[in-house]
Design an enzyme around this catalytic site. Structure first.
Site, PDB file in Angstrom:
ATOM      1  N   GLY A   1     -20.483  -7.048  15.481  1.00 55.46           N
ATOM      2  CA  GLY A   1     -20.423  -6.495  16.821  1.00 55.46           C
ATOM      3  C   GLY A   1     -19.063  -5.877  17.078  1.00 55.46           C
ATOM      4  O   GLY A   1     -18.074  -6.197  16.406  1.00 55.46           O
ATOM      5  N   CYS A   2     -18.993  -4.981  18.062  1.00 54.68           N
ATOM      6  CA  CYS A   2     -17.729  -4.290  18.343  1.00 54.68           C
ATOM      7  C   CYS A   2     -16.673  -5.245  18.897  1.00 54.68           C
ATOM      8  O   CYS A   2     -15.531  -5.269  18.426  1.00 54.68           O
ATOM      9  CB  CYS A   2     -17.968  -3.117  19.285  1.00 54.68           C
ATOM     10  SG  CYS A   2     -18.924  -3.512  20.771  1.00 54.68           S
ATOM     11  N   TYR A   3     -17.038  -6.040  19.906  1.00 57.92           N
ATOM     12  CA  TYR A   3     -16.072  -6.990  20.456  1.00 57.92           C
ATOM     13  C   TYR A   3     -15.614  -8.014  19.409  1.00 57.92           C
ATOM     14  O   TYR A   3     -14.408  -8.282  19.273  1.00 57.92           O
ATOM     15  CB  TYR A   3     -16.676  -7.741  21.645  1.00 57.92           C
ATOM     16  CG  TYR A   3     -16.897  -6.929  22.899  1.00 57.92           C
ATOM     17  CD1 TYR A   3     -15.870  -6.213  23.497  1.00 57.92           C
ATOM     18  CD2 TYR A   3     -18.156  -6.914  23.518  1.00 57.92           C
ATOM     19  CE1 TYR A   3     -16.072  -5.495  24.668  1.00 57.92           C
ATOM     20  CE2 TYR A   3     -18.371  -6.207  24.688  1.00 57.92           C
ATOM     21  CZ  TYR A   3     -17.333  -5.497  25.263  1.00 57.92           C
ATOM     22  OH  TYR A   3     -17.541  -4.787  26.427  1.00 57.92           O
TER      23      TYR A   3
END
Length: 315
Positions: free
Chosen positions: A117-119
């Site tokens: 995921g990006c976060y």
């Protein structure tokens, strides 16, 4: 030549992956016509023809697509899942190539890889080296704050912001059940669930992930320089992940790395107050999504794509 099928290529991440792969002469992209994209038999037949399938689908659809591939047995392609469905699933290798110094080798050898995921990409990059070094206890009560451009929310959020301009800024996920927390814990080496507070701003893409720390509460009472040294040692020689000096004006904006696959890490410390803020900056559609996917595809297929880990960077 390697052949790749992007299952769900019309979404934001799928389009980004397709654009990047289209620029690689070593890769041939295979597709289905619009009227066959939801036909399980057609998808399974195409899967049998290619070397790798990228799943750019909602979680349930990604699980169904992975099951279709598994039905092929020895003829099954390798899988890269860009959804959340398999990020903490047994048998799937986590696709953050810089997780540990040799983790890219695990990705290269894996039949099934889950794109991060990006976060979590930003949070894990900051936290995991400090946990491994013993400077951050696994059960430390972390708070992770983050802001993303609205492209990170998918088609519905993009349409809402494009059509009605959306709010300038908003917090979300205040039920504290965000789907990125399990992978952040597992691959960050954390035993205590962090408080994760995501937010979105009215701009298309770009991300900041920040983690405040009271230095006096950490083992050995490290300085900001100590934290920075650990991060620099972990990512030395990495092409895509760099440790950058803290900004002299005390400011960071989220869009500086847009349209790149880079990840910048900062340690901003005030030794007089014995406080620090760790910050990661990235393009949520680059190193946070499509860029990371292409990096993983390059590792899985043995391609020289500028994958950004030490050995490939030196190749």
């Amino acid at each position: 030549m390697a052949t790749v099928f992007i299952d769900g290529e019309s979404g934001t991440t799928g389009l980004g992956i397709r654009e990047r792969l289209g620029a690689l002469p070593q890769v041939t992209l295979k597709s289905l016509s619009d009227d066959r994209r939801k036909d399980p038999a057609a998808r399974r037949a195409l899967m049998a023809e290619v070397d790798l399938v990228v799943l750019c689908l909602p979680d349930d659809a990604a699980r169904e697509s992975a099951a279709l591939a598994a039905e092929l047995g020895r003829d099954a392609p390798r899988l890269l899942d860009a959804s959340t469905a398999h990020r903490v699933a047994p048998g799937w290798v986590y696709g953050f190539a810089e997780l540990t110094p040799d983790h890219h080798e695990n990705i290269a050898a894996a039949a099934t890889v889950a794109n991060p995921g990006c976060y979590p990409t930003g949070a894990i990059a900051l936290v995991r080296p400090l946990v491994d070094a013993g400077l951050l206890p696994a059960d430390y009560p972390l708070t992770i704050n983050a802001v993303s451009g609205y492209s990170g929310g998918g088609k519905a959020m993009i349409q809402a912001h494009d059509a009605a301009h959306g709010p300038a800024f908003e917090l979300y996920g205040l039920g504290l059940e965000h789907k990125h927390v399990p992978e952040t814990m597992l691959y960050g080496g954390l035993s205590r669930r962090p408080i994760f507070v995501p937010s979105v701003g009215h701009y298309l893409k770009g991300m900041l992930v920040s983690i405040p720390l009271h230095l006096e509460t950490l083992p050995g009472k490290p300085t900001g320089a100590d934290l920075r040294s650990v991060l620099q040692a972990r990512y030395a020689g990495c092409a895509q992940v760099t440790v950058v000096p803290a900004p002299t004006n005390g400011k960071l904006e989220p869009e500086a790395l847009n349209d790149t696959d880079r990840l910048e890490l900062y340690v901003c410390a005030n030794e007089a107050h014995r406080q620090a803020v760790l910050v990661a900056r990235l393009d949520n559609l680059g190193k946070g999504a499509s860029g990371a996917a292409v990096q993983n595809i390059g590792l899985m297929l043995g391609l020289r794509t500028g994958a950004g880990v030490r050995e490939l960077a030196d190749a």
